[in-house]
Design an enzyme around this catalytic site. Structure first.
Site, PDB file in Angstrom:
ATOM      1  N   SER A 185       0.846  -1.194   0.000  1.00 51.91           N
ATOM      2  CA  SER A 185       0.000   0.000   0.000  1.00 51.91           C
ATOM      3  C   SER A 185       0.877   1.238   0.000  1.00 51.91           C
ATOM      4  O   SER A 185       2.031   1.199   0.444  1.00 51.91           O
ATOM      5  CB  SER A 185      -0.880   0.006   1.253  1.00 51.91           C
ATOM      6  N   TYR A 188      -2.738  -0.466  10.098  1.00 55.20           N
ATOM      7  CA  TYR A 188      -2.687  -0.836   8.676  1.00 55.20           C
ATOM      8  C   TYR A 188      -1.369  -0.388   8.046  1.00 55.20           C
ATOM      9  O   TYR A 188      -0.691  -1.166   7.366  1.00 55.20           O
ATOM     10  CB  TYR A 188      -3.877  -0.203   7.952  1.00 55.20           C
TER      11      TYR A 188
END
Length: 253
Positions: free
Chosen positions: A143, A156
């Site tokens: 990501s 995350y």
């Protein structure tokens, strides 16, 4: 050379979380490139619908990657009943939106369990076979949050940063056996997970839009095409990279 170097004909890809979003986009593009795919996820109806859409070269297995004890048997089943796994795409993941101060230990551990520890466990099981055959491609779906800081996603972001470390470590051990390990760092891709994350938060949506150098969000197939490339013979000398597919977000202020 020519187009055939980008072909995945004759290869089998295992894609976790392949029933929706980015995982489904990767499955679609890999089938278009000639591969067979096995998609996994927790909801059989979602997987069945995806396979019906993807066609005869798609299979599914109902599996929750956080139940790590189930992974060896699943991999063995796929190897025996469908074929040798040439490509593993670690796409399944989970998200938690909260400030650092509002993120509990339990929340943090849950994200790391799914996004890092389960990824390692499945990679290790697939690599048992890949290392014996002396070929294979492992792709982590990282990501932007693993490349720069983003507020309100501390667990995350940490988990996706950890995947880069995992890639680096595995490259040092797997490369002599011709098993390549790479990561793709998607930017803001139009998927349910992303759309849910920015729903009811127009300020965050504007912040994201300002960050992207290009004038639009990405599509799931954009990640799929990158995964096809990294799994193909065209990338046979590429290992240990984190490839941003982000419309320029990493370099745009």
């Amino acid at each position: 050379m020519g187009v055939s170097v980008f072909s995945l004909k004759g290869k089998l890809a295992l894609i976790t979380g392949g029933g929706t979003g980015i995982g489904l986009g990767i499955a679609k593009t890999m089938i278009e490139a000639g591969a067979k795919v096995v998609i996994t996820g927790r909801r059989e109806t979602v997987l069945q619908e995806a396979v019906d859409t993807l066609g005869k070269n798609a299979h599914y297995r109902v599996n929750d990657i956080t139940e790590k004890e189930t992974l060896p048997a699943m991999v063995e089943d796929i190897e025996n009943s469908i074929g040798p796994i040439d490509i593993l795409v670690n796409n399944a993941g989970t998200h938690h939106k909260a400030t650092a101060q509002e993120t509990s230990d339990k929340d943090f551990e849950r994200i790391l369990q799914t996004n890092v520890m389960s990824v390692f466990a499945l990679t290790r099981e697939c690599a048992r076979y890949m290392l014996q055959r002396k070929k294979g491609s492992v792709i982590m779906i990282g990501s932007m949050a693993g490349l720069f800081g983003i507020d309100k996603i501390v667990a995350y972001g940490t988990s996706k940063t950890a995947l880069t470390g995992l890639v680096n470590a595995l490259v040092t051990e797997y490369s002599k056996s011709n098993v390549r390990v790479n990561a793709i760092a998607p930017g803001w891709i139009t998927s349910n997970m992303f759309l849910n994350a920015i729903a009811n938060d127009p300020q965050r949506k504007q912040q994201i839009t300002n960050r992207i150098a290009m004038d639009h969000f990405g599509q799931t197939e954009d990640i799929g095409h990158a995964a096809v490339f990294l799994s193909s013979e065209a990338a046979k000398y590429i290992t240990g990279v984190v490839l941003p597919v982000d419309g320029g977000a990493t370099v745009n202020f």
